[in-house]
Structures are given as structure tokens and as C-alpha cells.
Design a protein around this motif. Structure first.
Motif, PDB file in Angstrom:
ATOM      1  N   UNK A  29       0.833  -1.201   0.000  1.00 30.24           N
ATOM      2  CA  UNK A  29       0.000   0.000   0.000  1.00 30.24           C
ATOM      3  C   UNK A  29       0.870   1.254   0.000  1.00 30.24           C
ATOM      4  N   UNK A  30       1.891   1.239   0.845  1.00 31.58           N
ATOM      5  CA  UNK A  30       2.815   2.369   0.949  1.00 31.58           C
ATOM      6  C   UNK A  30       3.482   2.647  -0.394  1.00 31.58           C
ATOM      7  N   UNK A  31       3.936   1.584  -1.048  1.00 28.83           N
ATOM      8  CA  UNK A  31       4.628   1.738  -2.323  1.00 28.83           C
ATOM      9  C   UNK A  31       3.696   2.319  -3.385  1.00 28.83           C
ATOM     10  N   UNK A  32       2.457   1.858  -3.411  1.00 28.90           N
ATOM     11  CA  UNK A  32       1.506   2.358  -4.401  1.00 28.90           C
ATOM     12  C   UNK A  32       1.081   3.788  -4.086  1.00 28.90           C
ATOM     13  N   UNK A  33       0.966   4.122  -2.815  1.00 34.59           N
ATOM     14  CA  UNK A  33       0.683   5.511  -2.435  1.00 34.59           C
ATOM     15  C   UNK A  33       1.795   6.446  -2.912  1.00 34.59           C
ATOM     16  N   UNK A 109      -9.015   8.187 -16.287  1.00 32.71           N
ATOM     17  CA  UNK A 109      -7.694   8.783 -16.479  1.00 32.71           C
ATOM     18  C   UNK A 109      -6.626   8.000 -15.723  1.00 32.71           C
ATOM     19  N   UNK A 110      -7.039   7.340 -14.643  1.00 32.72           N
ATOM     20  CA  UNK A 110      -6.092   6.588 -13.816  1.00 32.72           C
ATOM     21  C   UNK A 110      -6.782   5.361 -13.242  1.00 32.72           C
ATOM     22  N   UNK A 111      -6.141   4.212 -13.386  1.00 32.39           N
ATOM     23  CA  UNK A 111      -6.579   2.966 -12.760  1.00 32.39           C
ATOM     24  C   UNK A 111      -5.507   2.572 -11.757  1.00 32.39           C
ATOM     25  N   UNK A 112      -5.893   2.352 -10.510  1.00 34.47           N
ATOM     26  CA  UNK A 112      -4.943   1.917  -9.491  1.00 34.47           C
ATOM     27  C   UNK A 112      -5.416   0.581  -8.924  1.00 34.47           C
ATOM     28  N   UNK A 163      -0.173  -0.444 -10.778  1.00 32.50           N
ATOM     29  CA  UNK A 163      -0.482  -1.710 -10.105  1.00 32.50           C
ATOM     30  C   UNK A 163       0.742  -2.188  -9.336  1.00 32.50           C
ATOM     31  N   UNK A 164       0.524  -2.593  -8.104  1.00 30.18           N
ATOM     32  CA  UNK A 164       1.612  -3.119  -7.285  1.00 30.18           C
ATOM     33  C   UNK A 164       1.450  -4.626  -7.163  1.00 30.18           C
ATOM     34  N   UNK A 165       2.570  -5.334  -7.217  1.00 31.77           N
ATOM     35  CA  UNK A 165       2.535  -6.762  -6.911  1.00 31.77           C
ATOM     36  C   UNK A 165       3.931  -7.248  -6.541  1.00 31.77           C
ATOM     37  N   UNK A 166       4.001  -8.506  -6.137  1.00 30.11           N
ATOM     38  CA  UNK A 166       5.271  -9.106  -5.731  1.00 30.11           C
ATOM     39  C   UNK A 166       6.028  -9.630  -6.943  1.00 30.11           C
ATOM     40  N   UNK A 167       7.350  -9.620  -6.836  1.00 30.28           N
ATOM     41  CA  UNK A 167       8.158 -10.256  -7.861  1.00 30.28           C
ATOM     42  C   UNK A 167       7.911 -11.752  -7.944  1.00 30.28           C
ATOM     43  N   UNK A 168       7.293 -12.332  -6.927  1.00 32.67           N
ATOM     44  CA  UNK A 168       7.001 -13.762  -6.920  1.00 32.67           C
ATOM     45  C   UNK A 168       6.088 -14.179  -8.073  1.00 32.67           C
ATOM     46  N   UNK A 169       5.250 -13.247  -8.536  1.00 31.64           N
ATOM     47  CA  UNK A 169       4.314 -13.631  -9.600  1.00 31.64           C
ATOM     48  C   UNK A 169       4.811 -13.198 -10.981  1.00 31.64           C
ATOM     49  N   UNK A 170       6.044 -12.673 -11.057  1.00 28.14           N
ATOM     50  CA  UNK A 170       6.646 -12.457 -12.365  1.00 28.14           C
ATOM     51  C   UNK A 170       6.484 -11.066 -12.934  1.00 28.14           C
ATOM     52  N   UNK A 171       7.415 -10.182 -12.611  1.00 28.57           N
ATOM     53  CA  UNK A 171       7.345  -8.802 -13.096  1.00 28.57           C
ATOM     54  C   UNK A 171       7.448  -8.734 -14.612  1.00 28.57           C
ATOM     55  N   UNK A 172       8.378  -9.478 -15.185  1.00 31.17           N
ATOM     56  CA  UNK A 172       8.541  -9.440 -16.640  1.00 31.17           C
ATOM     57  C   UNK A 172       7.291  -9.950 -17.355  1.00 31.17           C
ATOM     58  N   UNK A 222       6.978  -4.484  -6.572  1.00 31.24           N
ATOM     59  CA  UNK A 222       7.153  -3.555  -7.691  1.00 31.24           C
ATOM     60  C   UNK A 222       5.855  -2.806  -7.953  1.00 31.24           C
ATOM     61  N   UNK A 223       5.993  -1.579  -8.430  1.00 31.36           N
ATOM     62  CA  UNK A 223       4.861  -0.859  -8.995  1.00 31.36           C
ATOM     63  C   UNK A 223       5.054  -0.822 -10.502  1.00 31.36           C
ATOM     64  N   UNK A 224       4.092  -1.369 -11.213  1.00 32.54           N
ATOM     65  CA  UNK A 224       4.108  -1.329 -12.673  1.00 32.54           C
ATOM     66  C   UNK A 224       3.251  -0.152 -13.121  1.00 32.54           C
ATOM     67  N   UNK A 225       3.837   0.681 -13.968  1.00 32.08           N
ATOM     68  CA  UNK A 225       3.124   1.835 -14.515  1.00 32.08           C
ATOM     69  C   UNK A 225       2.958   1.611 -16.015  1.00 32.08           C
ATOM     70  N   UNK A 226       1.716   1.621 -16.466  1.00 29.07           N
ATOM     71  CA  UNK A 226       1.431   1.390 -17.886  1.00 29.07           C
ATOM     72  C   UNK A 226       0.562   2.528 -18.416  1.00 29.07           C
ATOM     73  N   UNK A 227       0.893   2.983 -19.608  1.00 26.19           N
ATOM     74  CA  UNK A 227       0.193   4.141 -20.188  1.00 26.19           C
ATOM     75  C   UNK A 227      -0.481   3.745 -21.485  1.00 26.19           C
ATOM     76  N   UNK A 228      -1.699   4.247 -21.659  1.00 25.77           N
ATOM     77  CA  UNK A 228      -2.430   4.047 -22.906  1.00 25.77           C
ATOM     78  C   UNK A 228      -1.839   4.947 -23.978  1.00 25.77           C
TER      79      UNK A 228
END
Length: 229
Positions: A29-33, A109-112, A163-172, A222-228
């Protein structure tokens, strides 16, 4: 407000109420904030928080002047998010449902999102109970992949997914999946945090599936940032 409902201190320093069984603000939560604070949110921007939990992220966006929609599958999370928006005196439209299903056809405009992302030896994600806030199938991607697929239709031109998630589920894997769906994706933030009780309880299983290096002593978020485009 019930005196029996515990007040927690969020990473922002603000107090939030969390009903039993609802995911409380943690390192992710902290990282995404932090990532949210870097976004240029104009007053009146439309924001949706998928899997809102306590509603902390939704309230943070509302404090920036955004029009915020928050969604969660858990009834207690919906009640908690509404309560925290009320305490903060911010308008947040909170719906119960699966991802953006309660608001069909709308764009933002933003999806979190701070979705469930912990790989689980227990099969598909549970349909009820507190574990559905973290258990995300054998590879941890049951919800992450669905968000990757849904994001292009939710985002307006120039819109952003955080979107934030763990490296355990595969960042790449996440970066590739978003690119496959036409978004320009990068890792915008990384943190290494102590293993939580859920991961610690399934270390042997994670090692056996090669999802976690036996030498690792901390979890990568990780926080993944993706842009349309």
C-alpha cells in the motif's frame, strides 16, 4: 463509529479503520501511495481503484481532487472503504463487484490496483474469506492477468495504470502482458521488504516451484506503470 473497530496508522500517517477480515494497509500500500503521489492528477480526473480494501488509496486520490470510484468483491471491504471515505470527508463511490463489472462501459484517467498476487498451493483463488485478498492461484497471476487484459478498455488516451505486486508472480510477465495489450509499461518503483506471514508459511512450496530463490531473504515488491498510447 464503533469503538470496537480498531484504528490503524496508514503509511500517510492518517488513521484508517479496518473491519476484521479486510486487508489492512501494508508495505505494498505504501509503495503504491508513493507512486500515486508522483502522478499529475488534475481536479476532476476520473480514477478507479480496483480491489480497494480499506479504501486508503481511493481516499488519497479523492484528496487530490479526483472523481473516484472504488470496487471490491468483499462486502466488508466495501463497508470499510465507505467508512474511511466518510471519516476523511471525501466523496468516493464504492461498489461491490468483480473488478470494473459494477461500472460497465466507463473509462478513466487513472486505474490503481493492489490485487491479490501471492502464489498459492491451494489451487484457484478462494471465493470467500480473508485469504482472497492475497491468494492468487498457483502462479499468483489469477487477478494480475485479468487487470492487464482489462486495462486497455478502462483507460482513456494518455491514461495510466498503477499496479503493485510481488516479484514472486513475475514482473517481466506483467510487462509483456501489458505490452501485448497495447500499453507502454515500465517498473516505476521497487522495494525489498521482510517476508510476511503468508509467504513465510509457504516457503518450502515456493522454493520447490522455483518461484523464490533459496538465497532470498526479502520479498521484492514492484509498482508497474502502464500508459495508454
Amino acid at each position: 463509529m464503533s469503538a470496537a473497530l480498531p484504528a490503524l496508522t496508514a503509511p500517510t500517517g492518517r488513521r484508517v479503520r479496518v473491519l476484521p477480515g479486510v486487508y489492512a494497509p501494508q508495505h505494498d500500500t505504501h509503495l503504491l501511495l508513493r507512486a500515486l503521489a508522483r502522478e499529475a492528477i488534475r481536479p476532476g480526473a476520473d480514477v478507479i481503484d480496483l480491489g480497494t480494501g480499506s479504501g486508503l488509496l481511493a481516499v488519497a486520490a479523492a484528496r487530490r481532487g479526483a472523481n473516484v470510484t472504488a470496487v471490491d468483491v468483499a462486502r466488508r471491504a466495501v463497508l470499510t472503504a465507505r467508512l474511511n471515505a466518510l471519516i476523511a470527508r471525501r466523496r468516493v463511490a464504492v461498489h461491490r463487484g468483480d473488478l470494473a463489472a459494477p461500472v460497465p462501459g466507463r473509462t478513466y484517467d487513472l486505474v490503481i490496483s493492489n490485487p491479490p498476487y501471492v502464489p498459492s498451493p491451494h489451487g484457484p483463488p478462494p471465493r470467500r474469506g480473508s485469504a482472497r485478498a492475497w491468494d492468487a492461484g498457483p502462479d499468483g497471476r489469477a487477478v494480475v492477468d485479468r487487470i492487464c487484459e482489462a486495462a486497455p478498455s478502462l483507460l482513456r488516451a494518455g491514461g495510466v495504470l498503477l499496479m503493485v505486486h510481488s516479484g514472486l508472480c513475475g514482473t517481466e510477465k506483467t510487462l509483456r502482458r501489458l505490452a501485448e495489450h497495447g500499453l507502454s509499461a515500465t517498473v516505476s518503483d521497487v522495494a525489498h521488504v521482510p517476508f510476511g506471514p503468508v509467504v513465510l508459511s509457504r516457503m518450502s512450496w515456493l522454493h520447490g516451484r522455483d518461484l523464490l530463490d533459496r538465497r532470498a531473504d526479502r520479498e521484492e515488491l514492484v509498482v508497474v506503470r502502464a500508459e495508454q498510447r
